[in-house]
Scaffold this active site. Structure first.
Site, PDB file in Angstrom:
ATOM      1  N   TYR A   1      23.783  18.765 -29.776  1.00 13.32           N
ATOM      2  CA  TYR A   1      23.452  18.671 -28.350  1.00 13.32           C
ATOM      3  C   TYR A   1      23.871  19.939 -27.611  1.00 13.32           C
ATOM      4  CZ  TYR A   1      23.288  16.472 -23.704  1.00 13.32           C
ATOM      5  OH  TYR A   1      23.007  16.155 -22.394  1.00 13.32           O
TER       6      TYR A   1
ATOM      7  N   TYR B   1      14.499  19.511 -22.584  1.00 11.23           N
ATOM      8  CA  TYR B   1      15.593  18.553 -22.476  1.00 11.23           C
ATOM      9  C   TYR B   1      15.039  17.147 -22.345  1.00 11.23           C
ATOM     10  CZ  TYR B   1      20.056  16.587 -20.899  1.00 11.23           C
ATOM     11  OH  TYR B   1      21.216  15.852 -20.784  1.00 11.23           O
TER      12      TYR B   1
END
Length: 388
Positions: A296, A346
């Site tokens: 991430y 994202y």
């Protein structure tokens, strides 16, 4: 529980919409498109689905979704807190539902208009009880001091990290240059065809000095991703299954999503340390077995901090791991081969899972030679996937 889940379930279908700055349609429609694409990829239809998993911050209501997609009956429905830092929690929920017999075919989805709609990167106000950052805890201590944005929250940790280990903005930039190199060859990516140099990174404006520049930030995106999860013994009937070797969570006492402002040492992501311990202890897979990692990267500093917390290098050593070229396809740990959240877009980390599946299937844009194990880690949640 974790042992019972080990290898019992599989991702049998994946789907996505385009990733864009303005989708021009609702989150419900985006979710429906991604789900139908994932079901088509699995060779299944809406009538096969009896479970749905998403996030507390996803705006798509299950009642609207089942109507728009045509799912006759849902026996399992759950929501995972947070989103980004909990992005792999949907696989844990889905795998638990399937392994326990609560559902046979579960869809995990994320849909958002984070570019044309509500932008997560802006100053946050009017927090809701189900939001990613509840107004009742850590944010009470941030807002009075002008710390309103995700970048400013993360900068507190990143600045301490830089001070403790002698890390510089250039060290973060080297990671970003590699992510942008992957994105430049990925037609789905926001930065397709636009690689950068370290000089370009250093010329980008400050968002939170001295640690986060514009190019250190993920790309807020409109789009959706969906995954189809079912039992591993049923997965052989589908086109290209990928086994969920393990899926775990590691939410610690006084942990606040990824920022952990209550912890004594902000230079170490304790949640990632606990997550790495659980991932590898629960699965029997070693760190050396991991062929590709999806970590991430909402901001580049937390990419480095997670690599260290997960145990791929010592604390303060991620900058050297990256400088030696180890995140590239020919490196020791190819990482975020779609360009990551910084380079591709994202979708709260679920697109990293999508890329891991594609790598193990052998149809990724930046394809590795014969990968067997893929790690997907997001702060407090993680999965290890393997090729059957």
């Amino acid at each position: 529980m974790k042992k019972r889940l080990q290898g019992a379930t599989a991702i049998v279908g994946v789907g996505q919409t385009e990733f864009s700055k303005n989708a021009g349609r609702s989150e419900t429609q985006l979710a429906g498109e991604a789900i139908l694409a994932a079901l088509g990829d699995a060779g299944l239809g809406p009538r096969d689905v009896d479970g749905l998993v998403s996030y507390t911050i996803d705006p798509v209501e299950e009642t609207e979704l089942v109507r728009s997609v045509g799912i006759p009956q849902v026996g399992w429905s759950s929501r995972v807190p947070y989103g980004g830092g909990g992005s792999q929690g949907v696989l844990l929920h889905a795998a638990a539902a399937v392994a326990s017999g609560a559902a046979d075919v579960v869809i995990a989805y994320r849909a958002l208009r984070a570019r044309s709609g509500n932008r997560f990167g802006g100053a946050t106000g009017g927090l809701q009880p189900t939001s990613a950052h509840s107004g009742t805890t850590a944010m009470q201590w941030c807002f009075p001091y002008g710390v309103f944005t995700p970048a400013s929250w993360m900068s507190l940790n990143a600045t301490r990290y830089m001070h403790t280990f002698g890390v510089t903005s250039e060290d973060f930039g080297r990671a970003v240059v590699q992510l942008r190199a992957y994105a430049a060859t990925n037609p789905n990516a926001h930065f397709y065809g636009r690689p950068i140099t370290l000089e370009d990174h250093q010329a980008s404006r400050w968002i939170a000095e001295p640690c986060i520049r514009l190019f250190d930030c993920c790309q807020e995106t409109d789009g959706a991703v969906a995954l189809v999860i079912t039992a591993a013994d049923r997965a052989g009937d589908t086109r290209a299954p990928v086994v969920i070797e393990t899926a775990v969570g590691a939410a610690l006492f006084e942990q606040e999503v990824a920022s952990d402002h209550y912890h004594a040492d902000l230079s170490i992501m304790d949640g990632s340390v606990a997550l790495g311990r659980q991932l590898f202890d629960a699965s029997g897979v070693s760190r050396a077995d991991i062929d590709v990692a999806m970590v991430y990267d909402a901001f580049s500093p937390i990419l480095l901090m997670q690599l260290e917390g997960l145990g791929f290098c010592g604390f303060g050593e991620a900058k050297d791991l990256i400088a030696e070229g180890n995140l590239s396809l020919k490196g020791a740990l190819p990482c975020n081969t779609n360009g990551g959240l910084i380079g591709e877009g994202y979708i709260h980390g679920v697109n990293l899972t999508l890329e891991a599946v594609r790598q193990l299937r052998g149809d990724a844009v930046n394809q590795l030679d014969d990968p067997r194990f893929a790690l997907v880690a997001a702060g407090r949640t993680g999965t290890i996937l393997r090729r059957p």
